[in-house]
Design a protein around this motif. Sequence first.
Motif, short mmCIF file in Angstrom:
data_model
loop_
_atom_site.label_atom_id
_atom_site.label_comp_id
_atom_site.label_asym_id
_atom_site.label_seq_id
_atom_site.Cartn_x
_atom_site.Cartn_y
_atom_site.Cartn_z
N TYR A 84 0.85 -1.19 0.00
CA TYR A 84 0.00 0.00 0.00
C TYR A 84 0.89 1.25 0.00
CZ TYR A 84 -3.75 -3.22 1.27
OH TYR A 84 -4.65 -4.24 1.28
N ARG A 85 0.67 2.10 -1.02
CA ARG A 85 1.39 3.36 -1.12
C ARG A 85 0.45 4.48 -1.54
NH1 ARG A 85 4.70 1.75 1.70
NH2 ARG A 85 6.98 1.94 1.55
N ASN A 86 -0.76 4.45 -1.00
CA ASN A 86 -1.66 5.59 -1.23
C ASN A 86 -1.13 6.85 -0.54
OD1 ASN A 86 -2.21 4.16 1.19
ND2 ASN A 86 -4.07 5.38 1.48
N LYS A 87 -0.25 6.62 0.45
CA LYS A 87 0.48 7.70 1.10
C LYS A 87 1.97 7.40 0.97
CE LYS A 87 -3.16 8.70 4.47
NZ LYS A 87 -3.50 8.79 5.91
N SER B 29 -0.67 -1.36 -9.70
CA SER B 29 -0.73 -0.88 -8.31
C SER B 29 -2.03 -1.33 -7.66
CB SER B 29 -0.64 0.65 -8.28
OG SER B 29 -0.82 1.12 -6.97
N ILE B 30 -1.93 -1.78 -6.44
CA ILE B 30 -3.10 -2.35 -5.77
C ILE B 30 -3.86 -1.30 -4.98
CG2 ILE B 30 -2.05 -4.65 -5.56
CD1 ILE B 30 -1.75 -3.85 -2.49
N PHE B 31 -5.14 -1.59 -4.77
CA PHE B 31 -5.96 -0.89 -3.79
C PHE B 31 -6.80 -1.95 -3.07
CE2 PHE B 31 -8.51 -0.96 -7.65
CZ PHE B 31 -9.79 -1.26 -7.20
N ASN B 32 -7.40 -1.59 -1.95
CA ASN B 32 -8.18 -2.54 -1.17
C ASN B 32 -9.58 -1.99 -0.95
OD1 ASN B 32 -9.16 -3.80 1.59
ND2 ASN B 32 -7.58 -5.17 0.78
N VAL B 33 -10.56 -2.72 -1.43
CA VAL B 33 -11.95 -2.27 -1.35
C VAL B 33 -12.45 -2.32 0.09
CG1 VAL B 33 -14.32 -2.73 -2.10
CG2 VAL B 33 -12.41 -3.02 -3.71
N ALA B 34 -12.17 -3.44 0.80
CA ALA B 34 -12.70 -3.62 2.14
C ALA B 34 -12.19 -2.57 3.11
CB ALA B 34 -12.37 -5.02 2.65
N GLU B 35 -10.91 -2.18 2.97
CA GLU B 35 -10.31 -1.24 3.91
C GLU B 35 -10.23 0.18 3.35
OE1 GLU B 35 -6.68 -2.67 5.59
OE2 GLU B 35 -7.39 -4.74 5.70
N SER B 36 -10.78 0.38 2.16
CA SER B 36 -10.81 1.71 1.52
C SER B 36 -9.42 2.32 1.40
CB SER B 36 -11.74 2.66 2.30
OG SER B 36 -13.05 2.15 2.36
N ILE B 37 -8.46 1.51 0.94
CA ILE B 37 -7.09 1.98 0.71
C ILE B 37 -6.89 2.12 -0.79
CG2 ILE B 37 -4.64 1.45 1.00
CD1 ILE B 37 -5.41 -0.19 3.47
N GLY B 38 -6.46 3.27 -1.23
CA GLY B 38 -6.31 3.53 -2.65
C GLY B 38 -4.97 3.07 -3.22
N PRO B 39 -4.80 3.15 -4.55
CA PRO B 39 -3.54 2.78 -5.20
C PRO B 39 -2.51 3.91 -5.07
CG PRO B 39 -5.09 3.55 -6.83
CD PRO B 39 -5.82 3.60 -5.51
N ILE B 40 -1.35 3.71 -5.69
CA ILE B 40 -0.35 4.79 -5.76
C ILE B 40 -1.00 5.96 -6.50
CG2 ILE B 40 1.92 5.46 -6.64
CD1 ILE B 40 2.69 2.50 -6.56
N PRO B 41 -0.96 7.12 -5.95
CA PRO B 41 -1.58 8.28 -6.63
C PRO B 41 -1.07 8.44 -8.05
CG PRO B 41 -0.96 8.87 -4.38
CD PRO B 41 -0.37 7.51 -4.63
N GLY B 42 -1.99 8.68 -8.96
CA GLY B 42 -1.63 8.89 -10.35
C GLY B 42 -1.67 7.64 -11.20
N THR B 43 -1.94 6.47 -10.61
CA THR B 43 -1.99 5.22 -11.39
C THR B 43 -3.21 5.23 -12.30
OG1 THR B 43 -1.01 4.03 -9.52
CG2 THR B 43 -1.99 2.71 -11.27
N PRO B 44 -3.01 5.01 -13.61
CA PRO B 44 -4.16 4.95 -14.53
C PRO B 44 -5.11 3.81 -14.12
CG PRO B 44 -2.10 5.08 -15.75
CD PRO B 44 -1.72 4.82 -14.33
N SER B 45 -6.36 3.97 -14.44
CA SER B 45 -7.36 2.98 -14.03
C SER B 45 -7.09 1.61 -14.65
CB SER B 45 -8.76 3.46 -14.41
OG SER B 45 -8.87 3.68 -15.80
N ASP B 46 -6.48 1.56 -15.86
CA ASP B 46 -6.25 0.27 -16.48
C ASP B 46 -5.04 -0.47 -15.91
OD1 ASP B 46 -4.27 1.89 -17.48
OD2 ASP B 46 -4.58 1.34 -19.59
N ARG B 47 -4.37 0.14 -14.90
CA ARG B 47 -3.28 -0.57 -14.21
C ARG B 47 -3.49 -0.57 -12.70
NH1 ARG B 47 1.13 1.86 -14.55
NH2 ARG B 47 0.77 3.56 -16.02
#
Length: 633
Positions: A103-106, A127-145
């Motif tokens: 996780y590198r949303n921050k 880049s990953i995100f987590n739906v259950a914990e509401s953690i986003g991907p690396i900022p700026g990651t395109p939606s298709d990655r």
Amino acid sequence: MGRSSRPNRLSRALLLTAPYGAAALLVAALRFTGIGESLNLLLYDLITYLRPAPAGTTTPITLIGISEGDISRFGWPIDDQLLCRAIDTLSADGARAIGFDLYRNKGVGPQQECLRRQARSNPRLVSIFNVAESIGPIPGTPSDRQAFNDLVVDADGVVRRDLLHVAGQDAATVALPLRLVEVFRGNGELRSRLDTSPNAEGWLERDSGGYFNLDAAGYQQMLAFHRPGSFPLWSLDQLLNRQVPQAQIRGRIVLIGSTAPSLRDLFNVPYTRFVLTARQMQMPGVELHANRTAALLALADGRPLGLRALPGWSGMLLLVLGLGLGVALGESFATLRRSILAVTAVLLLGLGGAVALLLNGVWLQTTLPLAGLTLMAGAAWLRRGAASQQQRQQIQRLLGQTTSPAVAQQLWEQRDELLSDGRFEGRLLAVTVIFSDTCDFTTLSERLKPADLLAWLNRGMALCVPAITERGGMVNKFTGDGFLAVFGAPLGKGEVADASEAIDAALAIQHGLEQLNRDLAADGEPPMRMRIGIHSGAVLAGSMGSSERLEYAIIGDTVNCASRLESSEKARQNGLCRVLVSSVTRDLVLQNGANTMNWEPWGSLQVKGRTEPLDVWELRGSAPAASPANPPR
């Protein structure tokens, strides 16, 4: 009679249904309390542990794990600049897809922009995100990655299933393995195939395999595990120091994630409860994603891995089969021992079949069908036991007369044929009847005290009853100072054999009475003399009376004739025991080859209600034959 029979029918109905109702409730309890599913999952885990699994080295997947050594060297959380260098190295060495399972949303550290630039511009980085914990991907990651890394965990905390895809979501909401496969293969063919043919792969349903009420949203399948620890694994430090062979990177999928136990990114898997080590065996999340990705690659190539869970209808069919088979096996065998052996054999066969199917990649409902079979068979045994007890009581109540153990056993074995609605059905039987009476009983009753009189009479009955029962006869009733006995009812050996046994019993009484009188004389008690009448013929035999009182009765001219023979010309008696036999009985005995008996013609006896008189013979003794070895049939 109609009113009194209703409670009996109700009690019999309850006796029939209560054990099965209890068994059905227990099956339902297994189903709805989760116990059945837990047992299914235990078997699944055991077979997954025992089943040979392929090695991760056979897949195009490499793991870069952040180890305890990396944490000691670089600290935690890892600086973004180091992670950026790692991605640069992987890209330079030709990795075709890079799964960033951190996780590198921050951001972390002063060089956060480097990692974000990679996320924006590197076409190989996911880049990953987590739906259950509401953690986003690396900022700026395109939606298709972007990809979600949420794992499906069963109620017992074990990862067994994989959520491959959820249809109808936005462009970013794609599972990590599916996104990596798309980047690796350079196309979205697999996702298109899933969307256009949603039922082609046999996805998990609500009651698939051993699950009950499963939340089967999306496209789920059982996760195909490779041998734990078999994927190529390198530390972050080794990657940054260029110690990872290029062959382990070029053209491969590389997953970066944490493997250090202190980071607690660990999950229970089917192997967990069976691998005994100093530390509980758990699998890092990055290795789980490697297993998921490998299974998806195999599916994309048309060679699906892992176990296939059969749909819910198969479990329901097996449950119905198990319930029916349990009832059949519990009820159909004549002896409880054979029934238990049959049920045990079927259970072992069913369990062995389930294990064999699991070993060959097919998972079906096991616990409920086998439990249903066992419980229904047990219910059948309970019902049979209760019914047997009830039938024993009925036989004792209906046939309270004295019988031999052999006859009692025969009655018990043929109870289903003999009893109807809790009674002996009326049947016309060919029998031989013995009627006896004690001479001068009225005179003696005036001389002796009641207790002494009854004790004296019982000494005579103690002689007569065994003589009857040991030869297959039945003392049907005691008639004050005498008795009525029958040979051939409810079960007989045949007219000739029954008549012969009756005559042999009379001879035994004659012989025994001599010794009894010697004993009575020695005790200073009055002598005992008896009269016996014997006749053979047809009688109506069966239960007579009401629901409050029933007895086994024999009715007909044959009984009347035996009684008249006993009471005929009472003063005409020379010995201790006079035995008068009709010519009908004597002829039957002579057919059996009996020629050692002393017969004297008595004359004719006209019996009231009969047209023809009876020809009567007096049996004057003979040595009694041995008790028969063959029981009645």
